[in-house]
Design an enzyme around this catalytic site. Structure first.
Site, short mmCIF file in Angstrom:
data_model
loop_
_atom_site.label_atom_id
_atom_site.label_comp_id
_atom_site.label_asym_id
_atom_site.label_seq_id
_atom_site.Cartn_x
_atom_site.Cartn_y
_atom_site.Cartn_z
CG HIS A 170 -123.00 95.63 -24.62
ND1 HIS A 170 -122.63 96.93 -24.41
CD2 HIS A 170 -123.47 95.57 -25.90
CE1 HIS A 170 -122.88 97.64 -25.50
NE2 HIS A 170 -123.37 96.83 -26.42
CB SER A 291 -107.22 77.63 -2.94
OG SER A 291 -107.48 78.04 -1.61
CE LYS A 297 -111.44 79.04 -6.40
NZ LYS A 297 -111.11 80.21 -5.59
#
Ligand code: ARG
Length: 479
Positions: A170, A291, A297
């Site tokens: 999970h 980016s 980024k």
């Protein structure tokens, strides 16, 4: 070149078609525009030529061609093949598909003799044959790339040594596992892909040549001999089935789609692990993008593209099955729609496999961060419960006891270690289980996440890899 319709309807100036005897008029531009498949089936040319060569030898055996005629057609086929390889082949507007183009050119080169090439054959058995020869080869290309990715996973597993990280369920930290164990989990999924591809290849290794348009031939042709000559393991038993069966295309598209789904799961983990929140991996410059606006980024585009392409493959598979659904026997032109999903799925899975392999080989693992995430005492909660079980306590009781301690630790802000040490049933011996790196070493049953079990798993994995490499080599030799 594919013919460009200059008007939405009306007749083309195209002089001749394969079926011109029966027709007073040539096809409308709108029909040609819809019908033409050359742009994508061009890539079948080596397979078409190989199939035609076997057919020509069959025509000689059947006494339909004499030795000179056979030689003339084979030489014309060689020349056409050469022209297609070196790019000098000139397509004409009547070249509806690659089969038409090659036959047209053979006839230009070999004259009236060339016009005997298509005796006893239809494009229906021809295209089914081409696609099977193509698929046999392409499967080996995909498997080769899968094997390379598996080797990369194994090499990185070996580099990882005893490093461990939390295993998740999970997406919540569950129990610690070796990084090598985590990496090979992906390797085993890929081993099943290879197995499926080999299986699929075995089932599709049946020659349809000789089925003709749908019912076989009145001529003295031998489907068995052409099949043998082409290296097929078997030959069709029912001509209607031979020309209309595309199970092999559906199976192959499914096999590569499931592989792409596996890659999407690996890609997804790359994406998650590269986040600042996880920080388990640092992306290499060559395999990440920046980016256009955000200077800081470094983006995991490979993982995202691989994840995205799996959706595209699922679409190809669904589209193909929809095309096949409810088709009456035998050949229907709908079947021309089999090629683009097949070609695209193969191309996309190949691109994904190669890019992910490169990424995986150069990514760096921050094993300190992984281990720090796995060293929180809660990750050893199951070990505490199992320790109590070893002392005779029923597991449900042990589970409740440890669960209550974890809840208390969180509620009161008291470290779990303190509560464990102070607990009458746990105490010092249990405290040892919470020490760094202890829990992972305790997962020692077959296939488990600790070092002893991993050693055995690694040995079995390399056996499978060696076996699949040997299968690949023996099949590649037969090409
Ligand atoms: N381009 C066709 C295909 O891919 C070849 C077979 C054409 N057969 C026919 N009967 N029109 O299916």
């Amino acid at each position: 070149m594919s013919p460009e319709p200059d008007t939405a309807s009306g007749e083309s100036k195209v002089p001749r078609q394969l079926w011109e005897g029966r027709f007073d008029h040539g096809p409308a531009d709108a029909l040609m525009a819809l019908s033409v498949s050359l742009a994508f089936d061009k890539r079948l040319f080596p397979d078409d030529i190989e199939g035609s060569r076997a057919h020509v030898r069959g025509l000689l055996r059947a006494g339909i061609l004499d030795a000179d005629e056979e030689r003339a057609i084979l030489m014309a086929l060689d020349q056409v093949g050469q022209e297609l390889v070196d790019g000098s082949f000139e397509f004409t507007p009547t070249d509806e598909d690659i089969h038409t183009a090659i036959e047209r050119r053979v006839t230009e080169i070999a004259g009236a003799t060339g016009a005997k090439l298509h005796t006893g054959r239809s494009r229906n058995d021809q295209v089914a044959l081409d696609l099977r020869i193509f698929s046999k080869r392409e499967i080996l290309g995909v498997v080769e790339r899968i094997l390379a990715l598996q080797q990369a996973l194994l090499d990185r597993a070996d580099d990882a040594g005893d490093a461990y990280l939390p295993g998740y369920t999970h997406l919540q930290r569950a129990q610690p596992v070796l990084l090598s164990h985590h990496l090979l989990a992906h390797g085993w999924a890929l081993a099943r892909d290879t197995d499926r591809l080999f299986d699929c290849r075995g089932r599709l290794d049946v020659s349809p040549l000789g089925a003709g348009a749908l019912a076989g031939s009145s001529l003295d042709l031998s489907p068995e001999l052409v099949a043998e000559e082409l290296g097929f393991a078997g030959v069709f038993d029912n001509s209607l089935d031979a020309v209309s069966d595309r199970d092999f295309v559906a199976e192959l598209v499914f096999a590569v789609t499931l592989c792409a789904v596996h890659l999407s799961r690996l890609g997804e983990e790359v994406i998650i692990w590269a986040t600042e929140e996880f920080g388990f991996i640092a992306l290499p410059d060559e395999y990440s993008t920046g980016s256009s606006m955000l200077p800081q980024k470094k983006n995991p585009d490979i993982g995202e593209l691989v994840r995205g392409k799996s959706g595209r493959l699922i679409g190809n598979l669904a589209g193909l099955l929809a095309t096949l659904k409810a088709l009456p026997l035998a050949y229907n032109r709908d079947l021309q729609e089999d090629k683009e999903p097949l070609f695209d799925s193969l191309d996309q899975v190949n691109l994904s496999l190669t890019a992910l392999t490169g990424l995986l080989r150069s990514v760096s693992f921050d094993t300190e961060r992984m281990q720090a995430a796995a060293d929180i005492p809660e990750v050893a909660a199951t070990d505490l419960a199992e320790h109590l079980v070893a002392g005779g306590m029923p597991f449900r009781e042990a589970h409740a006891l440890v669960g209550a301690l974890v809840a208390e630790s969180q509620r009161e802000g008291v470290p779990l270690e303190e509560l464990v040490e102070d607990h009458g049933d746990l105490g010092l011996p249990a405290l040892g289980l919470l020490q760094q790196g202890v829990a992972v070493r305790r997962r020692r049953t077959r296939g488990g996440g600790g070092p002893e079990a991993f050693g055995e798993q690694r040995a079995r994995f390399t056996e499978v890899l060696d076996r699949d490499r040997a299968r690949w080599s023996s099949l590649a030799r037969g090409l």
